[in-house]
Design an enzyme around this catalytic site. Structure first.
Site, PDB file in Angstrom:
ATOM      1  N   LYS A 189       0.844  -1.198   0.000  1.00  0.00           N
ATOM      2  CA  LYS A 189       0.000   0.000   0.000  1.00  0.00           C
ATOM      3  C   LYS A 189       0.878   1.247   0.000  1.00  0.00           C
ATOM      4  O   LYS A 189       1.865   1.297   0.728  1.00  0.00           O
ATOM      5  CB  LYS A 189      -0.892  -0.001   1.248  1.00  0.00           C
ATOM      6  CG  LYS A 189      -1.807   1.209   1.340  1.00  0.00           C
ATOM      7  CD  LYS A 189      -2.781   1.105   2.500  1.00  0.00           C
ATOM      8  CE  LYS A 189      -2.127   1.392   3.832  1.00  0.00           C
ATOM      9  NZ  LYS A 189      -3.052   1.266   4.957  1.00  0.00           N
ATOM     10  N   THR A 224      -8.657   1.056   2.971  1.00  0.00           N
ATOM     11  CA  THR A 224      -7.607   0.054   2.752  1.00  0.00           C
ATOM     12  C   THR A 224      -8.231  -1.316   2.490  1.00  0.00           C
ATOM     13  O   THR A 224      -7.897  -2.007   1.535  1.00  0.00           O
ATOM     14  CB  THR A 224      -6.683   0.002   3.993  1.00  0.00           C
ATOM     15  OG1 THR A 224      -6.129   1.295   4.184  1.00  0.00           O
ATOM     16  CG2 THR A 224      -5.580  -1.035   3.834  1.00  0.00           C
TER      17      THR A 224
END
Ligand code: R5P
Length: 291
Positions: A189, A224
């Protein structure tokens, strides 16, 4: 030992006291009309070894101030040893100066907790364990993976794959995976430090027909988890289950994750929420009984 459940952890604090079989001293709490907090210990604590249990969400700034007021009051009133148990430690993600001039917020907060009179500190799945090094007192991090894995074991998962949406939570995914004898791995990420926008990418996960458990330390906006879920659902995952230690669930986090294909969201009771199905009370009690 006595347990003092702070106003933000009355349920969890009560459970810990019950497991330990010790006296619980409640905190009388109210808000003044201007928003200030009023706190009062309902019984004497002089000479006692105290475990104060107070989480720092929702309203992290207010909860942190209450934590400091309670620690310092316990000190003032002669508690012999104060263990500050903070199940969810807010501000722990700001553990570095990511941009020039930023406050390293968690360092300041940890110094204040120590300065208020805590003799020991315990938290659960702090964002990064290295942040605890700023303390001059003993500071411990409990990992919730044991309790999470136990819960997942009862779910009849089909060929589970435990996925961390970023490198940071890989330890959590690994620990759950190893306990379940399941495959695990991580996506990558990146976050734009100014806008906060995230991009999640990763190696292909063989998700077809499998139950994918996306595990993270916390779920805030759900962005996320939603990004990771879209990828694995796109690869044919049978079910996507999101698990986290700290379910902050800001705003539309739950509908956002569901819209991205998440079938179930599960969290612990470090923060009381509608998805807090796993209790960390046993783990906290076990750690306190070692002290
Ligand atoms: C950060 O790296 C944390 O581990 C979480 O992945 C993150 O804070 C979750 O935030 P959100 O739910 O807003 O995407």
């Amino acid at each position: 030992m006595i347990v003092v459940p702070g106003p933000s952890s009355t349920k969890l604090g009560g459970k810990v006291a019950e497991i330990l079989g010790v006296r619980k001293v409640d905190v009388e709490y109210k808000n003044f009309p201007d928003g200030e907090s009023y706190l009062r210990l309902s019984e004497a604590v002089s000479g006692e070894e105290v475990a104060l249990i107070h989480t720092t969400y929702p309203h992290p700034d207010k909860r942190i101030l209450e934590l400091l007021l309670l620690i310092n009051t316990l000190k003032d009133l002669g508690a012999r040893h104060i263990t500050a148990v903070v199940p969810y430690m807010a501000y722990a993600r700001q553990d570095s100066r990511f941009r020039e001039g930023e406050a390293i917020s968690i360092n300041t907060i940890f110094r204040l907790i120590e300065g208020a009179g805590a003799d020991e500190f315990i938290t659960v799945d702090v964002h990064k364990e290295f942040s605890l090094k700023v303390f001059g007192i003993e500071a411990k991090n409990i990992r919730a993976a044991e309790a999470i894995a136990e819960y997942l074991r009862g779910m009849d998962l089909v060929r589970p794959y435990i996925l961390s949406p970023d490198r940071g939570a890989l330890k959590i995914a690994q620990s759950i995976g190893e306990r379940l004898g399941a495959e695990y791995g991580n996506f990558e990420k990146t976050r734009d430090r100014i806008s906060g926008a995230i991009t999640v990418k990763g190696e292909r996960v063989e998700a077809r027909g499998r139950d994918v458990v996306i595990a993270d330390d916390l779920i805030s906006t759900g962005g996320t988890i939603a990004s990771a879920s879209k990828i694995v659902k796109g690869e044919g995952a049978r079910r996507v289950i999101a698990v986290c230690t700290h379910p902050l669930l800001v705003g539309d986090a739950l509908p956002k994750m569901r819209g991205a294909g998440v079938d179930e969201v599960i969290g612990t009771d470090t923060i009381e929420s509608e998805v807090s199905r796993i209790s960390v009370a046993q783990l906290i009690a076990k750690e306190l009984s070692k002290s």
